[in-house]
Design a protein around this motif. Structure first.
Motif, PDB file in Angstrom:
ATOM      1  N   PHE A   4       0.843  -1.194   0.000  1.00 23.43           N
ATOM      2  CA  PHE A   4       0.000   0.000   0.000  1.00 23.43           C
ATOM      3  C   PHE A   4       0.878   1.244   0.000  1.00 23.43           C
ATOM      4  O   PHE A   4       1.771   1.382   0.837  1.00 23.43           O
ATOM      5  CB  PHE A   4      -0.918   0.007   1.226  1.00 23.43           C
ATOM      6  N   LEU A   5       0.619   2.130  -0.929  1.00 22.50           N
ATOM      7  CA  LEU A   5       1.467   3.306  -1.090  1.00 22.50           C
ATOM      8  C   LEU A   5       1.023   4.432  -0.154  1.00 22.50           C
ATOM      9  O   LEU A   5       0.470   5.455  -0.570  1.00 22.50           O
ATOM     10  CB  LEU A   5       1.460   3.774  -2.545  1.00 22.50           C
ATOM     11  N   GLY A   6       1.267   4.218   1.117  1.00 20.83           N
ATOM     12  CA  GLY A   6       0.914   5.190   2.123  1.00 20.83           C
ATOM     13  C   GLY A   6       1.030   4.583   3.500  1.00 20.83           C
ATOM     14  O   GLY A   6       1.411   3.416   3.656  1.00 20.83           O
ATOM     15  N   SER A   7       0.670   5.381   4.490  1.00 16.17           N
ATOM     16  CA  SER A   7       0.850   4.939   5.879  1.00 16.17           C
ATOM     17  C   SER A   7      -0.413   4.364   6.498  1.00 16.17           C
ATOM     18  O   SER A   7      -0.351   3.790   7.587  1.00 16.17           O
ATOM     19  CB  SER A   7       1.349   6.113   6.731  1.00 16.17           C
ATOM     20  N   GLY A   8      -1.564   4.515   5.838  1.00 10.62           N
ATOM     21  CA  GLY A   8      -2.819   4.092   6.443  1.00 10.62           C
ATOM     22  C   GLY A   8      -3.613   3.112   5.617  1.00 10.62           C
ATOM     23  O   GLY A   8      -4.709   3.446   5.135  1.00 10.62           O
ATOM     24  N   PRO A   9      -3.122   1.882   5.434  1.00 13.04           N
ATOM     25  CA  PRO A   9      -3.863   0.921   4.611  1.00 13.04           C
ATOM     26  C   PRO A   9      -5.235   0.569   5.162  1.00 13.04           C
ATOM     27  O   PRO A   9      -6.139   0.194   4.406  1.00 13.04           O
ATOM     28  CB  PRO A   9      -2.948  -0.305   4.585  1.00 13.04           C
ATOM     29  N   GLY A  10      -5.417   0.698   6.476  1.00 11.41           N
ATOM     30  CA  GLY A  10      -6.695   0.339   7.070  1.00 11.41           C
ATOM     31  C   GLY A  10      -7.854   1.186   6.586  1.00 11.41           C
ATOM     32  O   GLY A  10      -9.014   0.775   6.707  1.00 11.41           O
ATOM     33  N   SER A  11      -7.575   2.352   6.020  1.00  7.04           N
ATOM     34  CA  SER A  11      -8.640   3.203   5.482  1.00  7.04           C
ATOM     35  C   SER A  11      -9.130   2.708   4.125  1.00  7.04           C
ATOM     36  O   SER A  11     -10.184   3.142   3.656  1.00  7.04           O
ATOM     37  CB  SER A  11      -8.147   4.647   5.348  1.00  7.04           C
ATOM     38  N   TYR A  12      -8.376   1.806   3.501  1.00  5.99           N
ATOM     39  CA  TYR A  12      -8.712   1.354   2.155  1.00  5.99           C
ATOM     40  C   TYR A  12      -8.831  -0.166   2.035  1.00  5.99           C
ATOM     41  O   TYR A  12      -9.496  -0.659   1.120  1.00  5.99           O
ATOM     42  CB  TYR A  12      -7.628   1.832   1.167  1.00  5.99           C
ATOM     43  N   ILE A  13      -8.174  -0.890   2.905  1.00 10.00           N
ATOM     44  CA  ILE A  13      -8.104  -2.344   2.782  1.00 10.00           C
ATOM     45  C   ILE A  13      -8.709  -2.992   4.024  1.00 10.00           C
ATOM     46  O   ILE A  13      -8.441  -2.552   5.152  1.00 10.00           O
ATOM     47  CB  ILE A  13      -6.635  -2.801   2.620  1.00 10.00           C
ATOM     48  N   ASP A  14      -9.515  -4.038   3.821  1.00  7.37           N
ATOM     49  CA  ASP A  14     -10.045  -4.792   4.957  1.00  7.37           C
ATOM     50  C   ASP A  14      -8.907  -5.641   5.525  1.00  7.37           C
ATOM     51  O   ASP A  14      -8.619  -6.729   5.022  1.00  7.37           O
ATOM     52  CB  ASP A  14     -11.217  -5.673   4.504  1.00  7.37           C
TER      53      ASP A  14
ATOM     54  N   THR B 185       7.015  11.635  -3.733  1.00 11.89           N
ATOM     55  CA  THR B 185       6.643  10.510  -4.596  1.00 11.89           C
ATOM     56  C   THR B 185       7.865   9.696  -4.986  1.00 11.89           C
ATOM     57  O   THR B 185       7.795   8.459  -5.079  1.00 11.89           O
ATOM     58  CB  THR B 185       5.908  11.027  -5.847  1.00 11.89           C
ATOM     59  N   GLU B 186       8.977  10.351  -5.218  1.00 11.23           N
ATOM     60  CA  GLU B 186      10.212   9.615  -5.529  1.00 11.23           C
ATOM     61  C   GLU B 186      10.632   8.734  -4.351  1.00 11.23           C
ATOM     62  O   GLU B 186      11.044   7.584  -4.542  1.00 11.23           O
ATOM     63  CB  GLU B 186      11.323  10.606  -5.896  1.00 11.23           C
ATOM     64  N   ARG B 187      10.520   9.277  -3.146  1.00 10.78           N
ATOM     65  CA  ARG B 187      10.853   8.468  -1.960  1.00 10.78           C
ATOM     66  C   ARG B 187       9.872   7.313  -1.795  1.00 10.78           C
ATOM     67  O   ARG B 187      10.260   6.189  -1.429  1.00 10.78           O
ATOM     68  CB  ARG B 187      10.862   9.356  -0.710  1.00 10.78           C
ATOM     69  N   LEU B 188       8.609   7.570  -2.063  1.00 11.18           N
ATOM     70  CA  LEU B 188       7.580   6.529  -1.961  1.00 11.18           C
ATOM     71  C   LEU B 188       7.848   5.402  -2.950  1.00 11.18           C
ATOM     72  O   LEU B 188       7.767   4.215  -2.604  1.00 11.18           O
ATOM     73  CB  LEU B 188       6.212   7.161  -2.222  1.00 11.18           C
ATOM     74  N   LEU B 189       8.170   5.756  -4.177  1.00 12.98           N
ATOM     75  CA  LEU B 189       8.435   4.741  -5.189  1.00 12.98           C
ATOM     76  C   LEU B 189       9.653   3.905  -4.815  1.00 12.98           C
ATOM     77  O   LEU B 189       9.638   2.667  -4.947  1.00 12.98           O
ATOM     78  CB  LEU B 189       8.649   5.403  -6.558  1.00 12.98           C
ATOM     79  N   ALA B 190      10.717   4.544  -4.366  1.00 14.35           N
ATOM     80  CA  ALA B 190      11.921   3.798  -3.981  1.00 14.35           C
ATOM     81  C   ALA B 190      11.608   2.797  -2.881  1.00 14.35           C
ATOM     82  O   ALA B 190      12.050   1.634  -2.921  1.00 14.35           O
ATOM     83  CB  ALA B 190      13.013   4.769  -3.531  1.00 14.35           C
ATOM     84  N   ALA B 191      10.813   3.211  -1.892  1.00 14.91           N
ATOM     85  CA  ALA B 191      10.452   2.299  -0.802  1.00 14.91           C
ATOM     86  C   ALA B 191       9.592   1.160  -1.308  1.00 14.91           C
ATOM     87  O   ALA B 191       9.768  -0.004  -0.915  1.00 14.91           O
ATOM     88  CB  ALA B 191       9.729   3.071   0.296  1.00 14.91           C
ATOM     89  N   ALA B 192       8.637   1.471  -2.191  1.00 17.43           N
ATOM     90  CA  ALA B 192       7.744   0.435  -2.718  1.00 17.43           C
ATOM     91  C   ALA B 192       8.509  -0.598  -3.530  1.00 17.43           C
ATOM     92  O   ALA B 192       8.257  -1.813  -3.412  1.00 17.43           O
ATOM     93  CB  ALA B 192       6.657   1.081  -3.576  1.00 17.43           C
ATOM     94  N   LEU B 193       9.441  -0.143  -4.351  1.00 14.52           N
ATOM     95  CA  LEU B 193      10.206  -1.087  -5.174  1.00 14.52           C
ATOM     96  C   LEU B 193      11.121  -1.958  -4.322  1.00 14.52           C
ATOM     97  O   LEU B 193      11.349  -3.134  -4.646  1.00 14.52           O
ATOM     98  CB  LEU B 193      11.009  -0.323  -6.227  1.00 14.52           C
ATOM     99  N   ALA B 194      11.639  -1.404  -3.222  1.00 12.57           N
ATOM    100  CA  ALA B 194      12.456  -2.216  -2.319  1.00 12.57           C
ATOM    101  C   ALA B 194      11.608  -3.310  -1.669  1.00 12.57           C
ATOM    102  O   ALA B 194      12.044  -4.475  -1.560  1.00 12.57           O
ATOM    103  CB  ALA B 194      13.089  -1.326  -1.245  1.00 12.57           C
TER     104      ALA B 194
END
Length: 308
Positions: A72-82, A286-295
């Motif tokens: 999940f591209l953010g800090s709060g997946p509970g707001s979007y994912i069960d 967004t660049e920092r977010l993408l780098a973290a997601a790809l890792a």
């Protein structure tokens, strides 16, 4: 074979993925938020889903038997994912934190400045042909209350202190003595501060955290900034306080319902400044977010490959 689907990809993120051609070629990317039927098709045979900000309920997860990981591209997946449904299905849900701390804190301070000087109101008036210079409030020497000292709250403390504000802070886990602020009880902070900025995570315990009783402790001249989560504030109580002039101004980036419904009472109040949940949206974040997601993606590919 590990099938990776990226759903609700933004145009900027799609552009930035171009700098990672191998990883880009190894995933299916859907730009935008898919409709329910398309979403079900995308998830059905996926092993890993990278989720921008698309809702994933229990029924959707149950219909994806191969799905083992959601990034999940953010800090709060509970707001979007069960999250309970994901756990029952053996699906790991990963979140990404701290990538947007500076961006969100800067936006919070921008909202504070805008509300102190009536920027949004004057902008609307000038566009409508009304020339009415507004009397604002200087922030230098004023007292800001920061509620919550995660990464964003800590950045907000530093920015405000550097701007010449006195900062009071409250956190459930205590206040770091190295920060340029003074620890205060919540009641004292609300009563003493000229402005209050919320930086709490949304949990069952913090839902409605700033309700009518706590709002009533604030100065009538106080400014309120919320870039955290809309549900931290009792929305009807805030509307009552704004209507009655018990709070000078609220600057809000987050709401109970998003997008903010047309005709919402906030949109008709002159002492409210609104932005569209955009505090985290900078290219740098967004660049920092993408780098973290790809890792995380690389780690998950290896993990799932080892489980086969």
């Amino acid at each position: 074979m590990t099938t990776v689907r990226y759903i609700d990809c933004t145009a900027l993120m799609d552009t930035l993925l171009g700098a990672h051609p191998e990883q880009r070629a190894a995933m299916d990317v859907f730009v935008g938020d898919p409709d329910p039927a398309r979403l079900a098709d995308l998830v059905r045979d996926a092993s890993i889903v990278i989720n921008g900000h698309t809702s994933m309920d229990a029924a959707l997860l149950a219909a994806a038997p191969r799905l083992r990981s959601i990034i999940f591209l953010g800090s709060g997946p509970g707001s979007y994912i069960d999250l309970d449904a994901a756990e029952r299905a053996g699906i790991a849900v990963h979140r990404i934190v701290n990538y947007g701390d500076r961006a969100i804190a800067e936006h919070s301070f921008a909202l504070l400045l805008a509300s102190a000087r009536g920027v949004a109101t004057m902008d609307r008036e000038v566009r409508a042909g009304v020339w009415s210079p507004a009397e604002g409030m200087e922030l230098g020497g004023k007292t800001l209350g920061v509620i919550g000292l995660g990464g964003i709250g800590r950045e907000m403390v530093r920015i405000a202190s550097g701007f010449g504000m006195k900062v009071l802070a409250w956190s459930r886990s205590g206040v770091d003595p190295e920060l340029p602020c003074e620890a205060a009880s919540l009641d004292a902070l609300l009563a003493r501060c000229d402005a209050v900025s919320l930086h709490l995570a949304l949990t069952p315990e913090t839902r409605g955290f700033l309700g009518g009783e706590r709002l009533a402790r604030m100065k009538p001249s106080a400014l309120l900034v919320n870039t955290a989560r809309g549900a931290l504030v009792d929305e009807p109580a805030l509307l009552d306080a704004l209507h009655a002039g018990r709070i000078r101004h609220a600057a809000l980036d987050v709401f109970d319902a998003e997008p903010l419904p047309a005709g919402h009472p906030f949109t008709s109040l002159p002492n409210v400044t609104l932005t569209s949940h955009a505090a985290y949206k900078t290219r740098e974040a967004t660049e920092r977010l993408l780098a973290a997601a790809l890792a995380i993606l690389d780690d998950e590919r290896r993990r799932l490959a080892g489980a086969l």
